[in-house]
Design an enzyme around this catalytic site. Structure first.
Site, PDB file in Angstrom:
ATOM      1  N   ARG A  67       0.888  -1.167   0.000  1.00  0.00           N
ATOM      2  CA  ARG A  67       0.000   0.000   0.000  1.00  0.00           C
ATOM      3  C   ARG A  67       0.925   1.216   0.000  1.00  0.00           C
ATOM      4  O   ARG A  67       1.778   1.364   0.877  1.00  0.00           O
ATOM      5  CB  ARG A  67      -0.876  -0.021   1.257  1.00  0.00           C
ATOM      6  CG  ARG A  67      -2.178   0.783   1.198  1.00  0.00           C
ATOM      7  CD  ARG A  67      -1.981   2.236   1.067  1.00  0.00           C
ATOM      8  NE  ARG A  67      -3.242   2.991   1.153  1.00  0.00           N
ATOM      9  CZ  ARG A  67      -3.334   4.261   0.864  1.00  0.00           C
ATOM     10  NH1 ARG A  67      -2.271   4.944   0.447  1.00  0.00           N
ATOM     11  NH2 ARG A  67      -4.483   4.887   0.973  1.00  0.00           N
ATOM     12  N   GLU A  75     -11.380   5.981  -4.287  1.00  0.00           N
ATOM     13  CA  GLU A  75     -11.867   4.624  -4.072  1.00  0.00           C
ATOM     14  C   GLU A  75     -12.764   4.191  -5.230  1.00  0.00           C
ATOM     15  O   GLU A  75     -13.269   5.015  -5.992  1.00  0.00           O
ATOM     16  CB  GLU A  75     -12.671   4.572  -2.767  1.00  0.00           C
ATOM     17  CG  GLU A  75     -11.853   4.794  -1.519  1.00  0.00           C
ATOM     18  CD  GLU A  75     -10.976   3.612  -1.174  1.00  0.00           C
ATOM     19  OE1 GLU A  75     -11.183   2.507  -1.750  1.00  0.00           O
ATOM     20  OE2 GLU A  75     -10.067   3.775  -0.340  1.00  0.00           O
ATOM     21  N   ARG A 109      -1.230  -5.115   5.070  1.00  0.00           N
ATOM     22  CA  ARG A 109      -0.520  -4.675   3.879  1.00  0.00           C
ATOM     23  C   ARG A 109       0.752  -3.960   4.314  1.00  0.00           C
ATOM     24  O   ARG A 109       0.752  -3.216   5.295  1.00  0.00           O
ATOM     25  CB  ARG A 109      -1.374  -3.711   3.045  1.00  0.00           C
ATOM     26  CG  ARG A 109      -2.658  -4.285   2.529  1.00  0.00           C
ATOM     27  CD  ARG A 109      -3.503  -3.211   1.874  1.00  0.00           C
ATOM     28  NE  ARG A 109      -3.817  -2.121   2.804  1.00  0.00           N
ATOM     29  CZ  ARG A 109      -4.612  -1.097   2.508  1.00  0.00           C
ATOM     30  NH1 ARG A 109      -5.144  -1.013   1.297  1.00  0.00           N
ATOM     31  NH2 ARG A 109      -4.860  -0.151   3.396  1.00  0.00           N
TER      32      ARG A 109
END
Length: 199
Positions: A67, A75, A109
């Site tokens: 990430r 998004e 992540r």
């Protein structure tokens, strides 16, 4: 055509990333095998690189999800989300990248600085208008907020959309009621000066 980050040589990138206080063992390189969205990718690591990052000894390459740090892109369902993803894909997909992990978030992540050639990908996304400076995690706030402001003034990327569509992803994710958000350099710097929250 690849637009390289203005006035940010690789040596400057290294100096900026040193602020994350992460040791060399958390750095490596690999091939990008997937682009999840505008700020998340999957990278295939060699067995040797994976071991240096703490994975169990193995013979086969290991995929890892990264990430990107300090940037937040639209998004899914937001205006410009697909274009941000495509821009990142055009830049890094099936190419070898270098990364520096700064932490692991609550979704497991690895949060990372990402480089391809002499381009710091995290800030490139902001500069090209594909993402926002992620206020509460922006350690290089002055630099990133300034890039965002320049992209907005130039109406690049998501900033070419009508102002009523300029809704930050971190507000979108909360499903907050429609509200007027007025981004600016002053707002960005003020928001970035607050103590960062746990990811």
């Amino acid at each position: 055509m690849l637009v390289r980050l203005i006035a940010l040589p690789m040596l400057v990138c290294i100096a900026l990333c040193a602020a994350a206080d992460v040791g060399p063992v958390d750095s490596g390189e690999g091939e990008v095998i997937g682009v999840v969205d505008g700020d998340t990718i999957d990278v295939l690591l060699s067995a040797q690189t994976a071991m240096s990052l703490g994975f169990p000894r193995r013979k086969n390459p290991v995929p890892i999800r990264l990430r990107l740090d300090q940037v937040d892109t639209p998004e899914r369902g937001q205006p410009w989300a697909n274009r941000a993803k495509q821009a990142l894909s055009d830049l890094v997909f099936r190419k070898t990248v270098r990364f520096r992990i700064v932490e692991v978030d609550r979704y497991d992540r690895a949060v990372a600085q990402l480089f391809i050639g002499d381009v710091w990908v995290n800030s490139w996304l902001v500069e090209q208008g594909h993402g926002w400076a992620y206020r509460r995690y922006a350690e290089q706030a002055t630099f990133l907020c300034t890039l965002e402001e320049r992209a907005r003034v130039a109406r690049r990327g998501l900033w070419s959309r009508p102002p009523n569509e300029w809704k930050p992803p971190w507000i979108w994710r909360k499903h907050a009621p429609a509200q007027v958000f007025v981004p600016s350099l002053k707002e960005c710097l003020a928001a970035s000066s607050r103590p960062p929250r746990k990811r």
